[in-house]
Design a protein around this motif. Structure first.
Motif: not given
Length: 299
Positions: A278-293
């Motif tokens: 996750r430290l080197f991932a180019s994208h956040p986890p999809l769960d986190d992106r859905i939660r942010a929306l």
């Protein structure tokens, strides 16, 4: 590791251009008989680091087309392609940018990407799998996400950040090699590292500092995904954007058919929960992106 190898390879590819530029600027070299000229070193590293990043930016559309097998739609051959062009044209107008090139690449995994050297000369492409399995409103949301990347100037900003971190990676790697060389000269017969030893220390230091730099660039890349999701929600609606991300999450077990060098451009990434990944991932986890929306929708 692939990022570091590409970084080192880019440095070698642009060294000739950098040398010519340095001569025009009156900077003949950073190693002198009196020691290291740190001002000249910083200029050298800045030119080489930024040159590699800018070359990659200007070649991004060509590399993306070649790497993914994207076929640009010049004249729609069916109703799906016509709808795709019309939708991108509508979203681009809403976002205030010029119509980008639109293409389809032959991957069965639902995915999409946007790239280009500026927001008025971009490429937006979707996979065949995304068109086949997503509902029209979900495809529109994915396209809006990619248009958001373009309108936000993410490709240019990411290239500038990469150039800056390249500069400091190269600068500190050579500074460390110089310090080690001076230390050995003071403790031995004055031979120091020698040419090969100096080069080896520079390479090792670039790998170490490059890993740190990659984490910084990856953090910005994750941040820009949240911004692109927000732009997608604004252009296409929060519900369709959330549904599209949920559909991508359902396909997380499918093999990623995007080339490794283009993974950061794709929308379907960032599934891992491992801390180092996750430290080197180019994208956040999809769960986190859905939660942010969802959180933004209730504000």
């Amino acid at each position: 590791m692939m990022r570091i190898l590409l970084f080192l390879g880019t440095n070698l590819a642009v060294i000739v251009v950098a040398s010519i530029t340095l001569r025009l600027l009156g900077v003949e070299g950073y190693l002198t008989e009196q020691g290291m000229n740190f001002n000249a070193l910083l200029i050298f590293c800045f030119i080489v680091g930024m040159a590699g990043s800018m070359i990659s930016l200007f070649m991004s559309k060509w590399m993306a087309k070649r790497g993914t097998g994207t076929v640009v739609i010049t004249q729609p051959s069916n109703s799906t392609e016509k709808w795709l062009l019309d939708t991108v044209a509508e979203l681009s107008q809403q976002a205030g940018i010029e119509m980008p090139e639109v293409g389809i690449f032959p991957a069965q995994q639902s995915n999409a990407f946007a790239t280009g050297w500026n927001k008025n000369d971009a490429l937006v492409a979707v996979s065949a799998g995304l068109l086949n399995r997503m509902r029209p409103e979900e495809v529109r949301a994915v396209l809006a996400h990619e248009i958001g990347h373009v309108a936000n100037g993410d490709m240019v900003t990411l290239a500038l950040i990469q150039g800056v971190v390249n500069t400091f990676v190269m600068f500190f790697a050579r500074a460390v090699a110089h310090l080690v060389d001076n230390f050995l000269r003071s403790r031995s017969d004055g031979a120091g590292l020698g040419f090969m030893g100096y080069f080896a220390v520079v390479i090792v230091a670039e790998i170490v500092f490059g890993l740190i730099a990659s984490a910084i660039v990856a953090w910005f890349s994750r941040f820009r995904e949240y911004r692109a999701d927000a732009a997608g929600a604004q252009l296409a609606g929060t519900g369709p954007m959330i549904n599209a991300l949920a559909r991508l999450k359902a396909e997380s077990d499918m093999p990623n058919q995007m080339p490794e060098t283009l993974t950061a451009f794709g929308i379907n990434a960032g599934q891992t929960r491992k801390i180092m990944e996750r430290l080197f991932a180019s994208h956040p986890p999809l769960d986190d992106r859905i939660r942010a929306l969802k959180e933004a929708a209730y504000r």
